[in-house]
Design a protein around this motif. Structure first.
Motif, PDB file in Angstrom:
ATOM      1  N   TRP A  10       0.811  -1.232   0.000  1.00 33.44           N
ATOM      2  CA  TRP A  10       0.000   0.000   0.000  1.00 33.44           C
ATOM      3  C   TRP A  10       0.838   1.273   0.000  1.00 33.44           C
ATOM      4  CZ3 TRP A  10      -4.580  -1.068   3.940  1.00 33.44           C
ATOM      5  CH2 TRP A  10      -5.518  -1.892   3.311  1.00 33.44           C
ATOM      6  N   LYS A  11       2.114   1.142   0.323  1.00 37.83           N
ATOM      7  CA  LYS A  11       3.000   2.324   0.411  1.00 37.83           C
ATOM      8  C   LYS A  11       2.411   3.332   1.399  1.00 37.83           C
ATOM      9  CE  LYS A  11       4.601   1.228  -4.174  1.00 37.83           C
ATOM     10  NZ  LYS A  11       5.234   1.649  -5.402  1.00 37.83           N
ATOM     11  N   MET A  12       2.540   4.643   1.159  1.00 38.49           N
ATOM     12  CA  MET A  12       2.026   5.607   2.144  1.00 38.49           C
ATOM     13  C   MET A  12       0.603   6.027   1.756  1.00 38.49           C
ATOM     14  SD  MET A  12       4.003   8.838   3.877  1.00 38.49           S
ATOM     15  CE  MET A  12       3.584  10.093   2.692  1.00 38.49           C
ATOM     16  N   GLY A  93      14.250  -3.725   1.162  1.00 33.98           N
ATOM     17  CA  GLY A  93      14.944  -3.375  -0.077  1.00 33.98           C
ATOM     18  C   GLY A  93      14.057  -2.871  -1.189  1.00 33.98           C
ATOM     19  N   HIS A  94      12.841  -2.414  -0.855  1.00 34.14           N
ATOM     20  CA  HIS A  94      12.021  -1.836  -1.923  1.00 34.14           C
ATOM     21  C   HIS A  94      12.792  -0.682  -2.556  1.00 34.14           C
ATOM     22  CE1 HIS A  94       8.907   0.327  -4.033  1.00 34.14           C
ATOM     23  NE2 HIS A  94       8.232  -0.808  -4.044  1.00 34.14           N
ATOM     24  N   SER A  95      12.651  -0.506  -3.849  1.00 34.14           N
ATOM     25  CA  SER A  95      13.490   0.507  -4.539  1.00 34.14           C
ATOM     26  C   SER A  95      13.245   1.910  -4.002  1.00 34.14           C
ATOM     27  CB  SER A  95      13.258   0.464  -6.040  1.00 34.14           C
ATOM     28  OG  SER A  95      11.984   0.953  -6.338  1.00 34.14           O
ATOM     29  N   TYR A 163      11.132  -9.512  -7.787  1.00 27.84           N
ATOM     30  CA  TYR A 163      11.852  -8.802  -8.845  1.00 27.84           C
ATOM     31  C   TYR A 163      10.997  -7.627  -9.302  1.00 27.84           C
ATOM     32  CZ  TYR A 163      13.611  -7.491 -13.393  1.00 27.84           C
ATOM     33  OH  TYR A 163      14.060  -6.751 -14.462  1.00 27.84           O
ATOM     34  N   GLU A 164      11.515  -6.421  -9.042  1.00 27.93           N
ATOM     35  CA  GLU A 164      10.777  -5.216  -9.407  1.00 27.93           C
ATOM     36  C   GLU A 164      11.689  -4.281 -10.200  1.00 27.93           C
ATOM     37  OE1 GLU A 164       7.248  -4.481  -6.577  1.00 27.93           O
ATOM     38  OE2 GLU A 164       8.992  -3.569  -5.684  1.00 27.93           O
ATOM     39  N   PRO A 165      11.638  -4.375 -11.528  1.00 23.35           N
ATOM     40  CA  PRO A 165      12.440  -3.431 -12.305  1.00 23.35           C
ATOM     41  C   PRO A 165      12.012  -2.004 -11.962  1.00 23.35           C
ATOM     42  CG  PRO A 165      10.965  -4.736 -13.734  1.00 23.35           C
ATOM     43  CD  PRO A 165      10.803  -5.251 -12.349  1.00 23.35           C
ATOM     44  N   ILE A 169       8.026   0.429 -11.906  1.00 18.82           N
ATOM     45  CA  ILE A 169       7.261   0.689 -10.682  1.00 18.82           C
ATOM     46  C   ILE A 169       6.483   1.990 -10.793  1.00 18.82           C
ATOM     47  CG2 ILE A 169       7.415   1.148  -8.200  1.00 18.82           C
ATOM     48  CD1 ILE A 169       9.769  -0.734  -8.069  1.00 18.82           C
ATOM     49  N   GLY A 170       5.175   1.869 -10.770  1.00 18.81           N
ATOM     50  CA  GLY A 170       4.308   3.042 -10.772  1.00 18.81           C
ATOM     51  C   GLY A 170       4.351   3.845 -12.065  1.00 18.81           C
ATOM     52  N   THR A 171       4.937   3.274 -13.104  1.00 19.11           N
ATOM     53  CA  THR A 171       5.093   4.025 -14.354  1.00 19.11           C
ATOM     54  C   THR A 171       4.088   3.615 -15.419  1.00 19.11           C
ATOM     55  OG1 THR A 171       6.628   2.351 -15.168  1.00 19.11           O
ATOM     56  CG2 THR A 171       7.595   4.245 -14.027  1.00 19.11           C
ATOM     57  N   GLY A 208       5.716  -4.329 -10.504  1.00 17.09           N
ATOM     58  CA  GLY A 208       5.941  -3.190 -11.400  1.00 17.09           C
ATOM     59  C   GLY A 208       4.783  -3.054 -12.362  1.00 17.09           C
ATOM     60  N   SER A 209       3.841  -2.160 -12.012  1.00 15.16           N
ATOM     61  CA  SER A 209       2.676  -1.874 -12.859  1.00 15.16           C
ATOM     62  C   SER A 209       1.864  -3.120 -13.224  1.00 15.16           C
ATOM     63  CB  SER A 209       3.094  -1.115 -14.116  1.00 15.16           C
ATOM     64  OG  SER A 209       3.679   0.124 -13.764  1.00 15.16           O
ATOM     65  N   CYS A 210       1.793  -4.038 -12.279  1.00 11.80           N
ATOM     66  CA  CYS A 210       0.963  -5.232 -12.463  1.00 11.80           C
ATOM     67  C   CYS A 210      -0.498  -4.832 -12.299  1.00 11.80           C
ATOM     68  CB  CYS A 210       1.334  -6.226 -11.362  1.00 11.80           C
ATOM     69  SG  CYS A 210       1.444  -7.882 -11.916  1.00 11.80           S
ATOM     70  N   ILE A 229       2.223  -5.990  -5.520  1.00 14.92           N
ATOM     71  CA  ILE A 229       1.343  -5.075  -6.239  1.00 14.92           C
ATOM     72  C   ILE A 229       1.220  -3.742  -5.508  1.00 14.92           C
ATOM     73  CG2 ILE A 229      -0.920  -4.912  -7.380  1.00 14.92           C
ATOM     74  CD1 ILE A 229       0.652  -7.540  -8.017  1.00 14.92           C
ATOM     75  N   GLY A 230       1.554  -2.665  -6.175  1.00 13.30           N
ATOM     76  CA  GLY A 230       1.462  -1.339  -5.574  1.00 13.30           C
ATOM     77  C   GLY A 230       0.126  -0.682  -5.905  1.00 13.30           C
ATOM     78  N   GLY A 231       0.150   0.197  -6.886  1.00  9.39           N
ATOM     79  CA  GLY A 231      -1.027   1.006  -7.228  1.00  9.39           C
ATOM     80  C   GLY A 231      -2.319   0.207  -7.353  1.00  9.39           C
ATOM     81  N   ALA A 232      -2.260  -0.926  -8.042  1.00  7.89           N
ATOM     82  CA  ALA A 232      -3.488  -1.697  -8.291  1.00  7.89           C
ATOM     83  C   ALA A 232      -4.008  -2.382  -7.030  1.00  7.89           C
ATOM     84  CB  ALA A 232      -3.247  -2.729  -9.394  1.00  7.89           C
TER      85      ALA A 232
HETATM   86  P1  PGA Z   1       3.280  -0.602  -8.734  1.00  6.32           P
HETATM   87  O1  PGA Z   1       4.263  -0.758  -7.500  1.00  6.32           O
HETATM   88  O2  PGA Z   1       2.458  -1.861  -8.823  1.00  6.32           O
HETATM   89  O3  PGA Z   1       2.450   0.616  -8.414  1.00  6.32           O
HETATM   90  O4  PGA Z   1       4.123  -0.410  -9.947  1.00  6.32           O
HETATM   91  C1  PGA Z   1       4.848  -1.998  -7.189  1.00  6.32           C
HETATM   92  C2  PGA Z   1       5.743  -1.825  -5.996  1.00  6.32           C
HETATM   93  O5  PGA Z   1       6.353  -0.758  -5.846  1.00  6.32           O
HETATM   94  O6  PGA Z   1       5.871  -2.745  -5.163  1.00  6.32           O
END
Ligand code: PGA
Length: 248
Positions: A10-12, A93-95, A163-165, A169-171, A208-210, A229-232
């Motif tokens: 969920w991040k912040m 180790g999240h980017s 593995y998160e290129p 991420i979020g792009t 990464g943008s999954c 999964i971040g944003g989604a």
């Molecule tokens: P994203 O983020 O799905 O929004 O690209 C993934 C993450 O940062 O773990």
């Protein structure tokens, strides 16, 4: 067979009310979900999330952890504290932690070690920037990031490798299923070189943008065992849609 896992990061984001509504919706709809599921939330919401998800089978994770054990470290949260409130896994180790908070390989390895000492499973995030990919350094970067942790954490204590290129991420730019598989297979090789057959049991997640529309294709690859999964993941329906993307 390796476990399939989807983890929300969920991040912040979130609020007491938004989290409650998310869990309500998720629990109402997740009946036929077959994969293991976890939600990583900001520290302050972890007690709320462990209470809301108690008995549901859905795990609660932290997004980072202190490298220190206890003491005069203002603002830090230790692995012991996380274990104390029922957290079972944590990202390291999240980017965003590496680039914005300067957490280097040594710090990430220490965090993983602290978590393991309390029984929490670290989910180790690795991945290259666009410049590193263009310079053909993807494998070297992933190897360096992973090695630091593998020196300190045994295979059976690892929650997963994600593995998160960084460029994905979020792009909105997702790695192709082939690109993901190529690096996942490499990560599996690195794990096997260190742990032997036990490497076959370690889940390697893609992040990464999954989204629901691309997850199934990526998850169908042999060495992709799920997603971070971040944003989604901010919408319960989308996170569920991704979890239902397992065709294997
Ligand atoms: P994203 O983020 O799905 O929004 O690209 C993934 C993450 O940062 O773990």
């Amino acid at each position: 067979m390796r476990e399939q896992i989807v983890i929300a990061n969920w991040k912040m984001n979130g609020s007491t009310e938004a989290n409650r509504l998310w869990v309500e919706k998720f629990l109402a709809l997740c009946g036929d979900l077959t994969c293991r599921t976890a939600v990583c939330a900001p520290f302050v919401y972890l007690p709320q999330m462990t209470a809301l998800l108690k008995g549901s089978g859905i795990e609660v994770g932290a997004e980072t952890v202190s490298t220190r054990a206890e003491g005069a470290f203002t603002g830090e949260v230790s692995a012991t504290m996380l274990a104390d409130i029922g957290v079972t896994l944590a990202l390291v180790g999240h980017s965003e932690r590496r680039t914005l908070w300067g957490e280097d390989d040594e710090a990430v390895a220490l965090q993983a070690e602290r978590l393991v000492a309390t029984g929490i499973k670290p989910v180790v995030c690795v991945g290259e920037t666009l410049e590193e990919r263009q310079a053909n350094q993807t494998e070297a970067v992933v190897l360096r990031q992973l090695r630091a942790v593998l020196e300190r954490v045994p295979a059976d204590k690892l929650g997963a490798v994600a593995y998160e290129p960084v460029w994905a991420i979020g792009t909105g730019k997702t790695a192709s299923a082939e690109q993901a598989q190529e690096i996942h297979a490499y990560i599996r090789q690195v794990l096997a070189a260190k742990f032997g057959a036990a490497a076959q049991e370690t889940a390697i997640l893609y992040g990464g943008s999954c989204k629901p529309s691309n997850a199934a294709e990526i998850f169908a690859k042999e060495d992709v065992d799920g997603g971070l999964i971040g944003g989604a993941a901010l919408k319960a329906e989308d996170f569920l849609g991704i979890g239902k993307g397992f065709a294997k």
